[in-house]
Enzyme design. Structure first.
Site, PDB file in Angstrom:
ATOM      1  N   TYR A 250      19.158  -1.928 -37.622  1.00 34.66           N
ATOM      2  CA  TYR A 250      19.027  -0.499 -37.308  1.00 34.66           C
ATOM      3  C   TYR A 250      19.130  -0.288 -35.788  1.00 34.66           C
ATOM      4  O   TYR A 250      18.339  -0.874 -35.031  1.00 34.66           O
ATOM      5  CB  TYR A 250      17.681  -0.019 -37.854  1.00 34.66           C
ATOM      6  N   ASP A 335       9.486  -4.806 -42.096  1.00 37.68           N
ATOM      7  CA  ASP A 335       9.593  -3.356 -42.121  1.00 37.68           C
ATOM      8  C   ASP A 335      10.050  -2.962 -43.519  1.00 37.68           C
ATOM      9  O   ASP A 335      11.218  -3.158 -43.868  1.00 37.68           O
ATOM     10  CB  ASP A 335      10.599  -2.893 -41.059  1.00 37.68           C
ATOM     11  N   ILE A 337      10.030   0.088 -45.004  1.00 32.15           N
ATOM     12  CA  ILE A 337      10.023   1.540 -45.081  1.00 32.15           C
ATOM     13  C   ILE A 337      10.928   2.119 -46.167  1.00 32.15           C
ATOM     14  O   ILE A 337      10.762   3.265 -46.574  1.00 32.15           O
ATOM     15  CB  ILE A 337      10.365   2.134 -43.699  1.00 32.15           C
ATOM     16  N   LYS A 374      11.099   8.034 -45.274  1.00 33.69           N
ATOM     17  CA  LYS A 374      12.228   7.765 -46.172  1.00 33.69           C
ATOM     18  C   LYS A 374      11.835   7.981 -47.627  1.00 33.69           C
ATOM     19  O   LYS A 374      12.485   8.719 -48.349  1.00 33.69           O
ATOM     20  CB  LYS A 374      12.714   6.321 -45.993  1.00 33.69           C
TER      21      LYS A 374
END
Lengths: 537, 451
Positions: A250, A335, A337, A374
């Site tokens: 990302y 992570d 998410i 998200k």
């Protein structure tokens, strides 16, 4: 740390430097006499060299610290909601400040100056362009379609319905007997209300599969996953240390992690041959390279489901990761998410939390990042989680949370929403279904254009291989295609190079902010660009 | 870096390490300022259920005007619901994570700040950067204005939280500008220069001056003449000037507060003045909403605005809250009435506490703002030292059961001063506190102890 060449002149220097330069000159001139006399060339070259060396040393001591790498460290906001062109205007006006007046402008810190520079990463450039000309089916049908921002609008109808039925109660204390602003207005614990932690713990275990439960006392809440990751970084690494991070990753991490902490990111390259899955061989290589460069690696940062590819790490890989971290005595940040944004049917998502429970292992090195931007489509509300098994990290993170706390009314609203388990279950299930539908439509559409996507099971995007369309198999070729897609096709996608992908031609396309009826139009536009490329334009 | 290190906490063999920041004590939670809070947490006063508990007088929170806020929300439910009953605008709001912040909210903040200053200064909404609280705003500005190892000059006594907020992650140092009771702790030109020279002699690069106006813990506004001097000083040394004005709306009378913004405008907004001035504001004190986490940086320097805005992505305000407050603060009738009423109520409280203390023979610094008064117990100290002050403070927390803040935790150069908050409790509780203090002081003067 790597140095990057400064693209702007340093502001006028304070007096001591000027004096040193003058002194330098006064020494050099008499040296000519030495050179021409006895001892000649050798002394004549040695002495000026020595003087030059000391001169540089003197200057170095009086210079402000080196600037951090300016790469992708200054973003305009990644939202389509308002034009960010104002940003550009402000930065250019700053150049007028330089060189004005005899004392020079008042200075910013090195960090400040690095951030003030415009960001040229395609990730941010694309977002800005869309903000200036956003597609709207009715009002602006020729605008740029946004496929570069991982946002999910597929289930807003469900949330809106819930709000309509429950909002006033949730804010005003249920039976309306007492207006509870007193409860919301005063200072709250900086790491979040315990009730919200309890509600989040429950939500996380529903999202990640019933095989895992989360303990609210191991949680620190903060205003988004962005500060969550930064705070964790501050807790486990010093300025100049490094994290290993699988590519592609990302683009925001370059900013979120490096900006203020001064921690480096070392890419661990993954390849299409492995469907961009992480291998221990690659980890090892990257770790050793870091050692050679004198960088101390403090942890590994993984995203699972991964962004931008969307693949899920297998139990086996997760276990290998843990072994690796154990061997090197480093941290793991997972992570997760996108854990609730799954569309795959063959693979099962396994959280780090699940692996840890099962094995005998030093849990103190494992930390999970989560958030509601998200999976619950509420990025504006700013809700992030640091979940850790390390008491000391938790204690430090709790204290740092004071700089990024979640607003109290938002906490109250979410406690109410997340506790409505019937609604939450319906939401999670409907969300997955709708994401899967969009995924099939979108990937199917690309397939018809001859564009294949990497195998993926989660996230709000697909990872498309458009290398067949690029003339030059390189980053340059990829960026040319990206530019065509953006400016001719009027479709904003994220090129792999912005994500540090080692193979050119891959693009991340987010499809969950589209309506079904927009997909044919998107395919038509991409198809047009594809035709252009094939015919050599 | 000025961060003190302690031993790594209890490592077992091969245990994974923490960062220096994680183990540093710069969070300050072991200082007396926070020890008093612990005493309160363990035994909190309650009028009915625990009348002998510790009364919290160490927390600067404003609870005197809640009714006004509640009244507004009751009559303006659209502020909390994105539209009457329906949820129009909710979708956009929920997705809105733009670090520019809601334009309507910035506009409302700008006009609120103007109202507080009686229209004597103008604020441009595009220069407002939003952060989750003034704590974040101050830290963010420090990151932007100074490098690790650089220094900020701050007049003493100052808010104990600055030691943590401005130094911890930033690595920046604080050099005190010493102020004394002989001139009511006002900042003088010589004190400014002395602090600067002190920093230079320690090889520290001074990047700015940070003042709090009205002052915490003094509870008094900074005089116009002093502001002019400080600005001139900043220009002379080519450094920044941060003015933390979070108590500007808590001045008992509007006319007595002079903002640095007014000084700038009175000088014709010259570039050489403007480029270095930054104002911090928040709704935690004036509006009594610390739980909402709403802070702002207002800078006259374009590069600082751009940079601060980008960095604010680590500390954004919930869009839901921005929407709610945009509605509230755009209602000029409401805000005008709120500001006026809030000032009056604070002044009344202040009068009560000053009178009460005077009856006990205790003098305070003459104040005109804030949620606290600056009390002088110097005459009661057994020895006029920091230890003497802490000994007395210990007695007061333990036996009198009042959590007040010792001046030493605010880096006051003279022992015996204490900050006493009065706006975070009911009038009845304030009376109880004053009564306890009165009895303690009588006893102490007579016997030298609290029994």
């Amino acid at each position: 740390m790597t140095e990057s060449p400064s693209s702007e002149p340093e502001p006028p220097s304070p007096k001591p430097r000027a004096a040193a330069a003058g002194n330098g000159m006064r020494l050099v001139v008499p040296l000519q006499g030495v050179v021409q006399g006895r001892g000649g060339l050798i002394l004549g070259s040695l002495i000026p060299c020595a003087l030059f060396y000391f001169f540089q040393l003197y200057l170095k001591r009086h210079r402000s610290p080196k600037r951090p790498p300016a790469s992708s460290s200054n973003p305009p906001s990644p939202s389509a909601s308002s034009p960010n062109l104002g940003d550009l205007a402000r930065t250019s006006s700053r150049s007028n400040l330089l060189g004005r007046g005899s004392i020079g402008p008042v200075r910013l810190s090195s960090r400040g100056m690095a951030i003030a520079k415009p960001n040229d990463s395609p990730y941010y450039v694309g977002l800005e362009k869309v903000a200036g000309d956003p597609f709207h089916r009715v009002d602006n049908p020729d605008g740029i379609i946004q496929l570069g921002l991982s946002e999910n609008t597929l289930c807003f109808d469900l949330i809106e319905r819930w709000m309509k039925e429950n909002l006033m109660d949730s804010l005003m204390g249920g039976d309306g007997a007492e207006l509870s602003i007193n409860g919301m207005a005063t200072y709250q614990p900086f790491d979040g209300l315990m009730e919200l932690k309890v509600a989040m713990a429950d939500f996380m275990s529903r999202v990640m599969g019933k095989g895992v439960s989360f303990d609210p006392s191991q949680m620190v809440l903060m205003a988004g996953a962005t500060p969550a990751i930064e705070i964790l970084t501050f807790c486990m690494a010093d300025h100049g240390n490094a994290f290993l991070i699988p590519t592609p990753y990302y683009p925001g991490f370059d900013r979120d992690i490096k900006f203020r902490t001064g921690v480096e990111l070392i890419p661990v390259h993954c390849r299409s041959a492995d469907n961009f899955m992480l291998t221990v061989t690659a980890l090892d290589q990257a770790y050793n390279q870091a050692r050679k460069r004198g960088l101390k690696v403090r942890g590994i940062l993984i995203s699972n489901p991964s962004n931008p590819v969307g693949n899920i790490l297998s139990r086996e890989t997760l276990n290998e990761l843990l072994d690796f971290a154990q061997e090197k005595n480093i941290h793991i940040i997972s992570d997760e998410i996108f854990a609730g944004s799954l569309y795959g049917t063959t693979e099962e998502f396994v959280s780090m939390a699940e692996i840890i429970e099962a094995e005998e292992f030093d849990k103190g090195r494992v930390h999970i990042i989560y958030g509601l931007s998200k999976d619950l489509s509420l990025p504006g509300f700013r809700v992030g989680v640091v979940y850790s098994y390390n008491e000391n990290i938790l204690a430090a993170a709790k204290r740092l949370a004071r700089f990024s706390s979640i607003s109290a009314p938002t906490q109250r609203l979410l406690i109410s929403m997340l506790s409505d388990t019937k609604f939450i279950e319906e939401y999670i299930e409907t969300n997955r279904r709708r994401i899967r539908r969009m995924y099939e439509l979108f990937v199917g559409g690309l397939d018809q254009l001859g564009i294949q996507c990497a195998k993926s099971s989660g996230g709000l995007y697909c990872w498309a291989n458009m290398s067949v369309l690029i003339a030059l198999y390189s980053e340059k070729g990829e960026l040319e295609l990206w530019d065509k897609l953006l400016n001719v096709g009027k479709v904003n996608v994220t090129p792999g190079s912005a994500c540090h992908c080692i193979e050119p031609g891959w693009f991340r396309c987010c499809f969950t902010a589209l309506a079904e009826e927009d997909v044919p139009l998107v395919m038509e536009r991409i198809g047009k660009v594809a035709e252009m490329c094939k015919s050599g334009q | 870096m000025a961060i003190e290190l302690e031993q790594q906490p209890k490592p077992s063999a091969g245990a994974v390490e923490l960062s220096k920041i994680a183990v540093s004590e710069t969070h300050g939670e072991d200082s007396p300022y926070f020890a008093g809070w612990k005493a309160y947490d363990e035994n909190p006063y309650d009028e009915l259920t625990n009348p002998t508990g510790v009364i919290q007088m160490g927390l600067a929170e404003n609870q005197v005007s809640f009714d006004l806020l509640e009244d507004f929300l009751e009559h303006h439910s659209e502020a909390a619901t994105w539209g009457n009953g329906a949820t129009a605008g909710f979708r956009d709001n929920a997705l809105f994570q733009d670090y520019h912040g809601l334009k309507s909210f910035r506009g409302a903040m700008a006009s609120f700040m103007e109202q507080i200053r009686g229209g004597r200064a103008r604020f441009d909404p595009d220069r407002i950067v939003l952060t989750a609280g003034a704590t974040a705003a101050n830290e963010l500005l420090t990151f932007i204005l100074a490098n690790p190892g650089d220094a900020l000059l701050i007049p003493t006594p100052y808010y104990p939280g600055f030691d943590r907020d401005l130094r911890w992650r930033t690595g920046v140092q604080i050099v005190p500008i010493h102020c004394h009771s002989s001139n009511n702790f006002q900042i003088t030109e010589s004190a400014l220069h002395a602090a600067y020279d002190d920093a230079v002699s320690r090889n520290l690069n001074v990047r700015g001056v940070l003042i709090t106006n009205p002052s915490n813990p003094l509870g008094a506004t900074v005089q116009r003449a002093a502001l002019e001097q400080i600005l001139d000083f900043a220009v002379e040394k080519n450094i920044h000037l941060v003015s933390d004005e979070i108590y500007s709306g808590s001045t008992f009378s509007s006319a007595e507060f002079v903002s640095i913004a007014e000084i700038l405008e009175s000088r014709g907004s010259r570039h050489v003045d403007r480029e270095r001035v930054h104002i911090v504001y928040s709704l935690s004190k004036d509006l009594g909403l610390p739980g909402f986490r709403v802070g702002t940086i207002y800078s006259y320097n374009d590069a600082v605005v751009t940079t601060a805005r980008r960095m604010s992505s680590f500390t954004l305000i919930s869009s839901q809250t921005q929407h709610l407050l945009a509605c509230m603060l755009s209602d000029k009738e409401f805000t005008a009435n709120y500001i006026k009423t809030n000032r009056e109520r604070l002044r009344k409280r202040y009068d009560v506490i000053i009178a009460g203390l005077r009856r006990a023979g205790i003098e305070c610094l003459r104040g005109n703002a804030g949620l606290f008064c600056w009390m002088n117990l110097g005459p009661l100290l057994k020895e006029s030292t920091k230890e003497g002050e802490l000994a007395l403070w210990n007695l007061i927390v333990r036996d009198v059961r009042l959590n007040i803040s010792p001046g030493s935790s605010c880096h006051c150069s003279e022992p015996g001063w204490f900050r006493v908050c009065f706006a975070n409790m009911s009038e009845a509780t304030l009376d109880v506190a004053l009564d306890r203090l009165h009895r303690f002081v009588d006893e102490y003067r007579r016997t030298g102890s609290s029994q």
